[in-house]
Design a protein around this motif. Structure first.
Motif, PDB file in Angstrom:
ATOM      1  N   HIS A   1       0.821  -1.194   0.000  1.00 55.61           N
ATOM      2  CA  HIS A   1       0.000   0.000   0.000  1.00 55.61           C
ATOM      3  C   HIS A   1       0.858   1.249   0.000  1.00 55.61           C
ATOM      4  O   HIS A   1       0.473   2.283  -0.516  1.00 55.61           O
ATOM      5  CB  HIS A   1      -0.927  -0.009   1.225  1.00 55.61           C
ATOM      6  N   GLU A   2       2.047   1.179   0.603  1.00 60.00           N
ATOM      7  CA  GLU A   2       2.903   2.342   0.703  1.00 60.00           C
ATOM      8  C   GLU A   2       3.763   2.528  -0.532  1.00 60.00           C
ATOM      9  O   GLU A   2       4.170   3.629  -0.858  1.00 60.00           O
ATOM     10  CB  GLU A   2       3.815   2.222   1.933  1.00 60.00           C
ATOM     11  N   ASP A   3       4.079   1.468  -1.207  1.00 62.57           N
ATOM     12  CA  ASP A   3       5.026   1.502  -2.321  1.00 62.57           C
ATOM     13  C   ASP A   3       4.265   1.472  -3.634  1.00 62.57           C
ATOM     14  O   ASP A   3       3.572   0.516  -3.925  1.00 62.57           O
ATOM     15  CB  ASP A   3       5.962   0.285  -2.225  1.00 62.57           C
ATOM     16  N   GLU A   4       4.412   2.526  -4.441  1.00 63.66           N
ATOM     17  CA  GLU A   4       3.675   2.612  -5.688  1.00 63.66           C
ATOM     18  C   GLU A   4       4.419   1.953  -6.852  1.00 63.66           C
ATOM     19  O   GLU A   4       3.932   1.968  -7.970  1.00 63.66           O
ATOM     20  CB  GLU A   4       3.396   4.086  -6.014  1.00 63.66           C
ATOM     21  N   ILE A   5       5.583   1.414  -6.624  1.00 60.77           N
ATOM     22  CA  ILE A   5       6.335   0.769  -7.692  1.00 60.77           C
ATOM     23  C   ILE A   5       5.630  -0.518  -8.092  1.00 60.77           C
ATOM     24  O   ILE A   5       5.246  -1.325  -7.259  1.00 60.77           O
ATOM     25  CB  ILE A   5       7.771   0.468  -7.253  1.00 60.77           C
ATOM     26  N   SER A   6       5.457  -0.716  -9.382  1.00 60.19           N
ATOM     27  CA  SER A   6       4.759  -1.882  -9.902  1.00 60.19           C
ATOM     28  C   SER A   6       5.735  -2.806 -10.608  1.00 60.19           C
ATOM     29  O   SER A   6       6.731  -2.356 -11.178  1.00 60.19           O
ATOM     30  CB  SER A   6       3.661  -1.436 -10.868  1.00 60.19           C
ATOM     31  N   ILE A   7       5.439  -4.086 -10.612  1.00 61.15           N
ATOM     32  CA  ILE A   7       6.265  -5.028 -11.359  1.00 61.15           C
ATOM     33  C   ILE A   7       5.779  -5.189 -12.782  1.00 61.15           C
ATOM     34  O   ILE A   7       6.384  -5.935 -13.566  1.00 61.15           O
ATOM     35  CB  ILE A   7       6.319  -6.416 -10.676  1.00 61.15           C
ATOM     36  N   VAL A   8       4.705  -4.499 -13.157  1.00 61.12           N
ATOM     37  CA  VAL A   8       4.194  -4.612 -14.515  1.00 61.12           C
ATOM     38  C   VAL A   8       5.259  -4.150 -15.500  1.00 61.12           C
ATOM     39  O   VAL A   8       5.848  -3.076 -15.348  1.00 61.12           O
ATOM     40  CB  VAL A   8       2.903  -3.780 -14.678  1.00 61.12           C
ATOM     41  N   GLY A   9       5.526  -4.981 -16.490  1.00 59.77           N
ATOM     42  CA  GLY A   9       6.542  -4.653 -17.479  1.00 59.77           C
ATOM     43  C   GLY A   9       7.328  -5.887 -17.870  1.00 59.77           C
ATOM     44  O   GLY A   9       6.936  -7.025 -17.575  1.00 59.77           O
ATOM     45  N   THR A  10       8.440  -5.681 -18.541  1.00 57.37           N
ATOM     46  CA  THR A  10       9.283  -6.767 -19.047  1.00 57.37           C
ATOM     47  C   THR A  10      10.599  -6.774 -18.280  1.00 57.37           C
ATOM     48  O   THR A  10      11.229  -5.731 -18.116  1.00 57.37           O
ATOM     49  CB  THR A  10       9.550  -6.582 -20.553  1.00 57.37           C
ATOM     50  N   TRP A  11      11.009  -7.963 -17.828  1.00 58.24           N
ATOM     51  CA  TRP A  11      12.192  -8.102 -16.972  1.00 58.24           C
ATOM     52  C   TRP A  11      13.130  -9.166 -17.555  1.00 58.24           C
ATOM     53  O   TRP A  11      12.700 -10.253 -17.929  1.00 58.24           O
ATOM     54  CB  TRP A  11      11.781  -8.518 -15.565  1.00 58.24           C
ATOM     55  N   ALA A  12      14.407  -8.847 -17.594  1.00 55.99           N
ATOM     56  CA  ALA A  12      15.404  -9.761 -18.145  1.00 55.99           C
ATOM     57  C   ALA A  12      16.332 -10.249 -17.042  1.00 55.99           C
ATOM     58  O   ALA A  12      16.642  -9.526 -16.100  1.00 55.99           O
ATOM     59  CB  ALA A  12      16.218  -9.079 -19.246  1.00 55.99           C
ATOM     60  N   MET A  13      16.786 -11.472 -17.191  1.00 53.13           N
ATOM     61  CA  MET A  13      17.663 -12.101 -16.215  1.00 53.13           C
ATOM     62  C   MET A  13      19.119 -11.983 -16.643  1.00 53.13           C
ATOM     63  O   MET A  13      19.449 -12.204 -17.814  1.00 53.13           O
ATOM     64  CB  MET A  13      17.296 -13.580 -16.098  1.00 53.13           C
ATOM     65  N   LEU A  14      19.982 -11.646 -15.701  1.00 58.92           N
ATOM     66  CA  LEU A  14      21.401 -11.780 -15.983  1.00 58.92           C
ATOM     67  C   LEU A  14      21.695 -13.262 -16.128  1.00 58.92           C
ATOM     68  O   LEU A  14      21.214 -14.069 -15.338  1.00 58.92           O
ATOM     69  CB  LEU A  14      22.243 -11.181 -14.856  1.00 58.92           C
TER      70      LEU A  14
ATOM     71  N   SER B   1      14.335  -9.530 -24.910  1.00 60.44           N
ATOM     72  CA  SER B   1      15.654  -9.844 -25.441  1.00 60.44           C
ATOM     73  C   SER B   1      16.563 -10.248 -24.289  1.00 60.44           C
ATOM     74  O   SER B   1      16.651  -9.526 -23.298  1.00 60.44           O
ATOM     75  CB  SER B   1      16.237  -8.642 -26.180  1.00 60.44           C
ATOM     76  N   PRO B   2      17.238 -11.402 -24.375  1.00 58.32           N
ATOM     77  CA  PRO B   2      18.099 -11.843 -23.274  1.00 58.32           C
ATOM     78  C   PRO B   2      19.384 -11.033 -23.201  1.00 58.32           C
ATOM     79  O   PRO B   2      19.839 -10.455 -24.198  1.00 58.32           O
ATOM     80  CB  PRO B   2      18.394 -13.307 -23.631  1.00 58.32           C
ATOM     81  N   LEU B   3      19.979 -10.996 -22.019  1.00 58.62           N
ATOM     82  CA  LEU B   3      21.218 -10.244 -21.802  1.00 58.62           C
ATOM     83  C   LEU B   3      22.435 -11.130 -22.045  1.00 58.62           C
ATOM     84  O   LEU B   3      23.355 -11.193 -21.224  1.00 58.62           O
ATOM     85  CB  LEU B   3      21.237  -9.685 -20.382  1.00 58.62           C
ATOM     86  N   CYS B   4      22.451 -11.786 -23.205  1.00 60.90           N
ATOM     87  CA  CYS B   4      23.520 -12.747 -23.471  1.00 60.90           C
ATOM     88  C   CYS B   4      24.872 -12.085 -23.662  1.00 60.90           C
ATOM     89  O   CYS B   4      25.904 -12.760 -23.568  1.00 60.90           O
ATOM     90  CB  CYS B   4      23.173 -13.591 -24.694  1.00 60.90           C
ATOM     91  N   PHE B   5      24.908 -10.785 -23.933  1.00 63.30           N
ATOM     92  CA  PHE B   5      26.208 -10.131 -24.083  1.00 63.30           C
ATOM     93  C   PHE B   5      27.002 -10.223 -22.788  1.00 63.30           C
ATOM     94  O   PHE B   5      28.227 -10.289 -22.808  1.00 63.30           O
ATOM     95  CB  PHE B   5      26.045  -8.680 -24.524  1.00 63.30           C
ATOM     96  N   LEU B   6      26.313 -10.262 -21.652  1.00 63.04           N
ATOM     97  CA  LEU B   6      27.009 -10.414 -20.376  1.00 63.04           C
ATOM     98  C   LEU B   6      27.588 -11.822 -20.245  1.00 63.04           C
ATOM     99  O   LEU B   6      28.699 -12.010 -19.769  1.00 63.04           O
ATOM    100  CB  LEU B   6      26.055 -10.131 -19.220  1.00 63.04           C
ATOM    101  N   TYR B   7      26.825 -12.811 -20.681  1.00 62.91           N
ATOM    102  CA  TYR B   7      27.312 -14.191 -20.610  1.00 62.91           C
ATOM    103  C   TYR B   7      28.476 -14.390 -21.567  1.00 62.91           C
ATOM    104  O   TYR B   7      29.503 -14.965 -21.212  1.00 62.91           O
ATOM    105  CB  TYR B   7      26.182 -15.148 -20.956  1.00 62.91           C
ATOM    106  N   ASN B   8      28.342 -13.877 -22.787  1.00 61.60           N
ATOM    107  CA  ASN B   8      29.400 -14.042 -23.785  1.00 61.60           C
ATOM    108  C   ASN B   8      30.672 -13.329 -23.358  1.00 61.60           C
ATOM    109  O   ASN B   8      31.778 -13.799 -23.603  1.00 61.60           O
ATOM    110  CB  ASN B   8      28.928 -13.496 -25.137  1.00 61.60           C
TER     111      ASN B   8
END
Length: 272
Positions: A29-42, A132-139
Motif C-alpha cells: 500500500h505504501e510503495d507505488e512501484i509496480s512489477i508490470v513490465g518486461t524483466w530480463a535475467m542476468l 531480449s536476453p542479456l547474453c552479451f554479459l554471458y558471452n
C-alpha cells in the motif's frame, strides 16, 4: 533448472534497467512501484537468461532463453499474485504453484528469493523495454576466461582521484538510492584530494580509474570483483563499467548513470 521457474538475476548493480514504466499490481500500500513490465535475467552459469513479462491483468509470460545452447521452447503463460504486504509472490503455472520472496523492488530492478530444498536462492531482475536476453554479459564472461579467477593488481589499475575542478564540492557526498543503500561516494582525503569511493561489501570490492570531467558530468570507470571463489563465475566479477555523476536542480540529489553493454541507465540518488 526448468524453464518454468522464473529465475532472473540482478544487480545490483543492478540493477541496470530501461525507462519502461507500468501501473497495475503494486507491492504494498505504501510503495507505488509496480512489477508490470518486461524483466530480463542476468545469465546464470548454465547460460539460462529468461525474460518475463508481467501484465496489469495478473498474467505473466515467460520467454525461455539459454545463451549457451539457444532455446526453442514455447512461451509459458501463467498467473501471478502479490501478497497484501508485498513480501511474497506466487506464480500459478501449468507445472504448479511456485513461491518467491520479494526481497526488493525499485523502478527498474527487482530481487526475488526462492527456497529449493535446503537451499536459499536469490535472484534479481532488470526492467527492459523489449523481450531480449542479456547474453552479451554471458558471452563477455565466457570470452574472457581470466575473469573466472582471483583478482590480481594487473587486472585493473586503481586510480580514483578526481581532477581539480572549482565545482567539485557539488559532487561530494555519500549518494544513496531510495532504499538508503549507498551506490557511490565522492570523498575528500587528508591531503585535500577528492576521489571516487565505495565501501566493500561482504561479496564485492570496488575500484575506480579514468576519472575525468566532461562538461558537468564527472565520469569514471567502475571495476567490481569478489574475493569469494564461488562468485568468480558471476557476470559482474571483474566487470568494468563506464559511469557518471551529473548535478540536478536539487543540491541534495544527483543523477547517477552507468552503461551495461550499450544501454545507459539513470537513477536519482540522495545525498546522505
Amino acid at each position: 533448472m526448468r524453464k518454468n521457474i522464473l529465475i532472473c538475476v540482478l544487480v545490483v548493480f543492478l540493477s541496470s534497467c530501461a525507462s519502461t514504466q507500468g501501473k497495475g499490481v503494486n507491492l504494498s500500500h505504501e510503495d507505488e512501484i509496480s512489477i508490470v513490465g518486461t524483466w530480463a535475467m542476468l545469465p546464470l552459469r548454465n547460460g539460462i537468461a529468461n525474460v518475463v513479462e508481467f501484465t496489469d491483468a495478473g498474467r505473466s509470460n515467460l520467454y525461455p532463453f539459454n545463451c549457451r545452447v539457444g532455446s526453442s521452447d514455447p512461451v509459458e503463460s501463467s498467473r501471478y499474485r502479490i501478497s497484501g504486504d508485498g513480501k511474497r509472490m506466487r506464480i500459478f503455472s501449468p507445472a504448479g504453484v511456485q513461491n518467491f520472496d520479494v526481497i526488493s523492488v525499485e523502478d527498474n530492478s527487482m530481487k526475488l528469493g526462492m527456497s529449493i530444498g535446503e537451499f536459499e536462492l536469490t535472484f534479481s531482475y532488470v526492467r527492459v523495454n523489449q523481450v531480449s536476453p542479456l547474453c552479451f554479459l554471458y558471452n563477455e564472461a565466457v570470452a574472457d576466461g581470466s575473469k573466472n579467477s582471483a583478482f590480481k593488481e594487473e587486472d585493473f589499475v586503481h586510480d580514483p582521484w578526481v581532477p581539480e575542478n572549482p565545482h567539485v564540492e557539488r559532487y561530494v557526498g555519500r549518494w544513496e538510492n531510495e532504499e538508503g543503500k549507498v551506490q557511490v561516494e565522492v570523498v575528500r582525503d587528508g591531503e585535500a584530494r577528492y576521489k571516487i569511493y565505495k565501501e566493500s561489501s561482504e561479496n564485492w570490492n570496488h575500484l575506480y580509474n579514468d576519472v575525468r570531467w566532461s562538461g558537468l558530468e564527472l565520469r569514471y570507470q567502475h571495476f567490481a570483483y569478489s574475493d569469494k571463489e564461488e562468485l568468480f563465475e558471476h557476470a559482474f566479477h571483474k566487470s568494468s563499467r563506464l559511469a557518471m555523476l551529473t548535478p540536478v536542480d536539487d543540491l541534495n540529489k544527483i543523477k547517477w548513470s552507468f552503461f551495461v553493454g550499450d544501454k545507459r541507465y539513470d537513477y536519482i540518488l540522495n545525498r546522505r
